[in-house]
Design a protein around this motif. Structure first.
Motif, PDB file in Angstrom:
ATOM      1  N   SER A 197       0.833  -1.208   0.000  1.00 55.96           N
ATOM      2  CA  SER A 197       0.000   0.000   0.000  1.00 55.96           C
ATOM      3  C   SER A 197       0.868   1.259   0.000  1.00 55.96           C
ATOM      4  O   SER A 197       0.515   2.271  -0.598  1.00 55.96           O
ATOM      5  CB  SER A 197      -0.986   0.003   1.165  1.00 55.96           C
ATOM      6  OG  SER A 197      -0.323  -0.042   2.396  1.00 55.96           O
ATOM      7  N   ILE A 208      -2.740  -2.386  -8.272  1.00 60.65           N
ATOM      8  CA  ILE A 208      -3.594  -2.591  -7.098  1.00 60.65           C
ATOM      9  C   ILE A 208      -5.048  -2.826  -7.507  1.00 60.65           C
ATOM     10  O   ILE A 208      -5.745  -3.654  -6.934  1.00 60.65           O
ATOM     11  CB  ILE A 208      -3.495  -1.372  -6.137  1.00 60.65           C
ATOM     12  CG1 ILE A 208      -2.075  -1.230  -5.581  1.00 60.65           C
ATOM     13  CG2 ILE A 208      -4.511  -1.477  -5.015  1.00 60.65           C
ATOM     14  CD1 ILE A 208      -1.624  -2.354  -4.684  1.00 60.65           C
ATOM     15  N   ALA A 215      -3.115 -12.298  -4.207  1.00 61.64           N
ATOM     16  CA  ALA A 215      -3.142 -12.661  -2.792  1.00 61.64           C
ATOM     17  C   ALA A 215      -2.562 -11.534  -1.943  1.00 61.64           C
ATOM     18  O   ALA A 215      -3.143 -11.155  -0.917  1.00 61.64           O
ATOM     19  CB  ALA A 215      -2.365 -13.960  -2.570  1.00 61.64           C
ATOM     20  N   LEU A 216      -1.441 -10.966  -2.392  1.00 61.01           N
ATOM     21  CA  LEU A 216      -0.820  -9.871  -1.628  1.00 61.01           C
ATOM     22  C   LEU A 216      -1.780  -8.683  -1.490  1.00 61.01           C
ATOM     23  O   LEU A 216      -1.904  -8.100  -0.415  1.00 61.01           O
ATOM     24  CB  LEU A 216       0.464  -9.383  -2.326  1.00 61.01           C
ATOM     25  CG  LEU A 216       1.733 -10.203  -2.186  1.00 61.01           C
ATOM     26  CD1 LEU A 216       2.867  -9.486  -2.906  1.00 61.01           C
ATOM     27  CD2 LEU A 216       2.103 -10.441  -0.737  1.00 61.01           C
ATOM     28  N   VAL A 217      -2.453  -8.361  -2.587  1.00 62.97           N
ATOM     29  CA  VAL A 217      -3.381  -7.223  -2.534  1.00 62.97           C
ATOM     30  C   VAL A 217      -4.544  -7.539  -1.596  1.00 62.97           C
ATOM     31  O   VAL A 217      -4.992  -6.689  -0.829  1.00 62.97           O
ATOM     32  CB  VAL A 217      -3.897  -6.875  -3.954  1.00 62.97           C
ATOM     33  CG1 VAL A 217      -5.016  -5.835  -3.890  1.00 62.97           C
ATOM     34  CG2 VAL A 217      -2.754  -6.352  -4.823  1.00 62.97           C
ATOM     35  N   VAL A 255      -4.613  -9.213   1.101  1.00 63.11           N
ATOM     36  CA  VAL A 255      -4.319  -9.198   2.545  1.00 63.11           C
ATOM     37  C   VAL A 255      -3.804  -7.838   3.033  1.00 63.11           C
ATOM     38  O   VAL A 255      -3.434  -7.704   4.200  1.00 63.11           O
ATOM     39  CB  VAL A 255      -3.320 -10.302   2.977  1.00 63.11           C
ATOM     40  CG1 VAL A 255      -3.874 -11.675   2.652  1.00 63.11           C
ATOM     41  CG2 VAL A 255      -1.944 -10.103   2.370  1.00 63.11           C
ATOM     42  N   ILE A 256      -3.791  -6.832   2.168  1.00 62.43           N
ATOM     43  CA  ILE A 256      -3.397  -5.501   2.640  1.00 62.43           C
ATOM     44  C   ILE A 256      -4.396  -5.067   3.717  1.00 62.43           C
ATOM     45  O   ILE A 256      -5.594  -5.022   3.458  1.00 62.43           O
ATOM     46  CB  ILE A 256      -3.411  -4.467   1.484  1.00 62.43           C
ATOM     47  CG1 ILE A 256      -2.339  -4.800   0.454  1.00 62.43           C
ATOM     48  CG2 ILE A 256      -3.201  -3.054   2.030  1.00 62.43           C
ATOM     49  CD1 ILE A 256      -2.362  -3.885  -0.756  1.00 62.43           C
ATOM     50  N   ARG A 268     -10.304 -12.623   1.558  1.00 64.92           N
ATOM     51  CA  ARG A 268      -8.857 -12.538   1.589  1.00 64.92           C
ATOM     52  C   ARG A 268      -8.277 -13.874   1.186  1.00 64.92           C
ATOM     53  O   ARG A 268      -8.781 -14.923   1.577  1.00 64.92           O
ATOM     54  CB  ARG A 268      -8.384 -12.153   2.993  1.00 64.92           C
ATOM     55  CG  ARG A 268      -8.966 -10.806   3.443  1.00 64.92           C
ATOM     56  CD  ARG A 268      -8.208 -10.240   4.608  1.00 64.92           C
ATOM     57  NE  ARG A 268      -8.230 -11.121   5.757  1.00 64.92           N
ATOM     58  CZ  ARG A 268      -7.296 -11.117   6.690  1.00 64.92           C
ATOM     59  NH1 ARG A 268      -6.267 -10.296   6.603  1.00 64.92           N
ATOM     60  NH2 ARG A 268      -7.378 -11.927   7.718  1.00 64.92           N
ATOM     61  N   THR A 269      -7.242 -13.840   0.392  1.00 61.87           N
ATOM     62  CA  THR A 269      -6.556 -15.067  -0.001  1.00 61.87           C
ATOM     63  C   THR A 269      -5.272 -15.161   0.797  1.00 61.87           C
ATOM     64  O   THR A 269      -4.313 -14.449   0.506  1.00 61.87           O
ATOM     65  CB  THR A 269      -6.236 -15.051  -1.511  1.00 61.87           C
ATOM     66  OG1 THR A 269      -7.437 -14.745  -2.216  1.00 61.87           O
ATOM     67  CG2 THR A 269      -5.705 -16.392  -1.965  1.00 61.87           C
TER      68      THR A 269
END
Lengths: 338, 327
Positions: free
Chosen positions: A219, A246, A256-258, A260-261, A272-273
Motif C-alpha cells: 500500500s 492494485i 493474494a498480496l493485494v 491481505v493488505i 482474503r486469499t
C-alpha cells in the motif's frame, strides 16, 4: 531501444554458493533473471517478501555485491565491468538510503561532517567553506531546519526521523540521478513517515531524481511509486502502473498480496486469499513456475502440467502494454493458452 | 461479570523528580471470548498497560492506583505466590521481539512442554507430550517437528511456536504485544488469522497490541486507542471503522497516516510534533498541541472518556460538545 533510462537492469543474476554442512555445494539463486527499467524522474517500487531477492538487487546496483551475470546500466553506462577509479567516478550518480537510520550513520561524527564527507571524497567544492554551505543547503532541503543548528549536533543526539533526513541529505548532496531507498520508513513511527516520504517526493520534483523504492508494503508502494514490480523468489512476476497493479492485479501471487493488505475499515466477509506455507529457499527453486506449490490458481485449474514443467516469462498482458505478468493462466483476455 | 476489568489504573516509573505516569487513569474491559485491540504510537503506554495485567512490569515501576479485576480477583492485591498461580495458567503473554527468545539448544517440543509441567504438577509427562503435539497442530506446525530446534524454523514458524507456548496451560486471556511486527505481509496475515481462529476455537480472550490500526480493524471485536498514557477512544470495530467512524481527532489522524487502497490515491498525512514528555506536568488534553481542531478549553481541561452510545467512548471536548448539541 533508443529510449533513455536512468537505470536499466538487464537479465540480472545473483547467485551465492552456500557453505556449511546443510548447504554444501548448493547454489542459492537470489536474483534469477531480473530486468527492470527506470525513466529519469520516475519512481519504481520493488515489492516482495524477505527472501524474494529485492535487497540483493539493490546491493548489486550499489555494487556492494558482484552480480553473477547481467547488465546494470546507469544513464547508459554498464556498471558491472567498472572497477576502481572508474567506478568511484560513477558512484556520485547513484546513492542509497538504508532502512535503519540508527546503524547507517556514524554516531561519533557531527551531522555536518557526515553530510560533507561525500563532497570531500569526490573532490567537490573549492574549500571547506564551500562544502559546508553545500551541506547546509542539503540539510535544509531534507527538512532539517535550522540547518546550522542541526549540523552542529552529533548524529546520536537526533531522533530516528531526523537521522533518516540526515541520510537523505547525504544521499542528495552529490546530485545523483538515482536513489535506491531500501525500506526508508519502515523503522519509523507512523506519525513521522509522511514527513520523510514528502521530502523524498519533493526532491523527485525539484531535482528530477529517480527512485528505486524497495519495500514489503504494497500500500505504501501504491501511494508513493509510479510503477510497481512484484518480485517472488528472484523473479519479477508482475509489473504495472501503481494504480493498475492494485486495482487489477493479474498474477495469483499479486492478487493474494493485494487481498491481505490491511485496510482500516470494518468489512464483513472481505475475501482474503491467505497463501499457506512460506517462500521457498532460493537454493531449491521449484520446477516450472516457481510459484506453483503455493498457487491457488494452479490448484483451481487442476494442477496443469504446464505450470509444473515450464517457466513462465514476464510478458506484456493482452490488457495493456504497460502491464506485464509472468503466468500462463492469469490473463483472461488471452484465453486458455494451453 | 467481565473477564478483565481495569479501573482507573495508574502505573508509574521513577525519574529524577520522583515518578511519572506511563499509564494515567485507564479503564479497560475485556469480556470472555472477546478479541480486543490496543493501538497507539510508541511510548503511549500500550505495553505498560498490558504488562500490568499479569504484573510483569519492569523493576522500579509500580501500580500507583486503580484496580485490575481478573475473573473477579483483584490482581493488584495478590502476592508473588498468587501471581504465579495466574501467570501462564490464566493469563499468558506473547512478548514483543519474542522470536529470538526461544532457547536455541532445546527442541521446540520440550520448550512448549516445560510450562505445562511447571505450572501444573498433576499433569503427567505423557499428558504434557500429547498436549504439546495437539498445540503444534493447532498452530499449524506438523507435530513431527516437535523434535526440531528453533533455528530450523522461519520467523513465522517461530512465532507459531511462541503462540503454542502461550496456549500451553490453557489460559483465559492471551496478551500479544506486536506479534507480527517483524514478519512478512503474508505471514502477518497467517498469524492474525491463526490468533483469531484460536480465540474463537478455545473461547479465549485476546488483547492484541499493534501500532497499526488497520491490522486491528480486520482482526478485533473492539479497539482502544491510547495516547500519552490515556485511552483517547474505544469502541467496537464495526463502529470505529464502520458505521460511525473514529471520533477522536487522534484516531482520525492515525488513520490518515496510512495509505488506504480502498480510497482515492493520495499522499499520507503525518501527525505534526511529538507525544508529550510525560515526565513533565500535564494539563488539559494531552493531544491538544498536535490537534488541528482544538478548542480553547482543551489547553486547560482534561477531557473525560464519554460514552457516545453503542459502547463507543471518546475523550475529546469537541466530541462531547457536539454530543450535547445533538441531544
Amino acid at each position: 531501444m533508443s529510449e533513455k533510462f536512468s537505470l536499466s537492469i538487464e537479465d540480472l543474476h545473483v547467485s551465492y554458493q552456500l557453505s556449511g554442512s546443510a548447504g554444501k555445494n548448493k547454489i542459492a539463486r537470489a536474483v534469477d533473471g531480473v530486468s527492470l527499467q527506470l525513466h529519469p524522474g520516475e519512481t519504481l517500487a520493488l515489492v516482495g517478501e524477505s527472501g524474494s531477492g529485492k535487497t540483493s538487487i539493490a546491493n548489486a546496483v550499489m555494487r556492494l555485491l558482484e552480480p553473477t551475470s547481467g547488465k546494470i546500466l546507469l544513464d547508459g553506462v554498464d556498471l558491472v565491468p567498472l572497477q576502481g577509479s572508474e567506478l568511484r567516478a560513477m558512484r556520485r550518480n547513484f546513492q542509497m538510503i538504508f532502512q535503519d537510520p540508527f546503524e547507517s550513520l556514524d554516531p561519533r561524527q557531527r551531522v555536518i561532517e557526515t553530510v560533507m564527507e561525500p563532497l570531500e571524497i569526490h573532490g567537490i567544492g573549492e574549500n571547506q567553506e564551500q562544502r559546508r554551505d553545500l551541506a547546509l543547503a542539503a540539510l535544509a532541503q531534507a527538512g532539517l531546519r535550522p540547518a546550522a543548528d542541526i549540523g552542529d549536533r552529533f548524529t546520536h543526539q537526533l531522533s530516528g526521523g531526523q537521522r533518516q533526513r540526515v541520510a537523505i541529505a547525504s544521499a542528495i548532496i552529490l546530485k545523483p540521478s538515482l536513489i535506491i531507498a531500501d525500506e526508508p520508513v519502515s523503522m519509523l513511527d507512523v506519525s513521522l513517515r509522511a514527513g520523510i516520504l514528502r521530502v523524498m517526493a519533493d526532491l523527485r520534483d525539484q531535482l528530477g531524481v529517480s527512485y528505486l523504492f524497495i519495500t514489503h508494503d504494497l500500500s505504501l508502494a501504491w501511494m508513493f511509486a509510479d510503477r510497481i514490480a512484484v518480485i517472488y523468489l528472484g523473479r519479477i512476476v508482475e509489473e504495472a502502473s501503481a494504480v493498475d497493479l492494485i486495482e487489477n492485479p493479474m498474477h495469483p501471487y499479486t492478487k493474494a498480496l493485494v487481498s491481505v493488505i490491511p485496510v482500516p475499515e470494518a468489512i464483513e466477509g472481505a475475501s482474503r486469499t491467505i497463501l499457506s506455507g512460506e517462500i521457498p529457499s532460493p537454493s531449491s527453486i521449484p520446477s516450472g513456475c516457481r510459484f506453483h506449490p503455493r498457487c491457488p490458481l494452479f490448484r483451481e485449474l487442476g494442477e496443469p502440467e504446464k505450470c509444473l514443467n515450464e517457466d513462465p516469462l514476464l510478458q506484456i498482458s493482452a490488457k495493456s502494454e504497460s502491464h506485464l505478468v509472468a503466468c500462463f493462466f492469469s490473463d483472461p483476455s488471452k484465453g486458455d493458452t494451453q | 461479570m467481565s473477564l478483565l476489568e481495569i479501573r482507573d489504573l495508574h502505573v508509574s516509573y521513577p525519574n529524577r523528580k520522583g515518578e511519572f505516569f506511563a499509564v494515567d487513569g485507564v479503564d479497560l474491559t475485556i469480556e470472555q471470548g472477546e478479541f480486543v485491540g490496543l493501538a497507539g504510537e510508541s511510548g503511549c503506554g500500550k505495553t505498560t498497560l498490558a504488562l500490568s495485567i499479569p504484573q510483569l512490569l519492569p523493576e522500579h515501576s509500580r501500580i500507583a492506583a486503580g484496580s485490575i479485576s481478573f475473573n473477579g480477583v483483584d490482581t493488584t492485591a495478590l502476592n508473588e505466590e498468587g501471581l504465579r498461580a495466574i501467570r501462564w495458567k490464566e493469563i499468558s503473554v506473547i512478548f514483543q521481539g519474542a522470536l529470538n527468545a526461544l532457547n536455541p539448544v532445546q527442541t521446540i517440543g520440550s520448550q512448549i512442554q516445560e510450562p505445562i509441567r511447571i505450572h501444573d504438577e498433576s499433569v503427567s509427562k505423557k499428558e504434557a507430550q500429547d498436549r504439546t503435539l495437539e498445540l503444534l497442530e493447532a498452530v499449524g506446525i506438523p507435530s513431527h517437528r516437535a523434535s526440531d530446534f528453533p533455528h530450523q524454523f522461519s520467523g513465522g514458524m517461530r512465532q507459531r511456536v511462541m503462540i503454542a507456548m502461550a496456549l500451553s496451560c490453557m489460559p483465559k486471556l492471551v496478551i500479544a504485544d506486536e506479534p507480527i511486527t517483524a514478519l512478512d505481509v503474508m505471514t502477518q496475515a497467517q498469524i492474525l488469522d491463526l490468533l483469531r481462529s484460536l480465540c474463537d476455537k478455545y473461547k479465549l480472550s485476546m488483547l492484541l497490541i499493534s501500532h497499526d490500526l488497520s491490522v486491528l480493524a480486520q482482526t478485533c471485536d473492539r479497539v482502544a486507542v491510547m495516547y500519552a498514557g490515556k485511552v483517547a477512544e474505544q469502541g467496537p470495530t464495526s463502529r470505529v471503522f464502520g458505521s460511525v467512524g473514529a471520533q477522536h481527532p487522534y484516531t482520525q489522524r492515525l488513520l490518515r497516516a496510512y495509505p488506504n487502497i480502498r480510497h482515492e490515491r493520495k499522499f499520507i498525512d503525518g501527525i505534526p510534533g511529538y507525544p508529550p514528555d510525560l515526565s513533565t506536568l500535564q494539563v488539559g488534553c494531552r493531544f491538544a498541541d498536535r490537534c488541528d481542531v482544538a478548542l480553547s478549553r482543551c489547553a486547560t481541561e482534561v477531557p473525560d472518556l464519554i460514552d457516545i452510545g453503542g459502547n463507543q467512548s471518546v475523550a475529546c471536548h469537541l466530541v462531547s460538545e457536539n454530543q450535547v448539541g445533538v441531544q
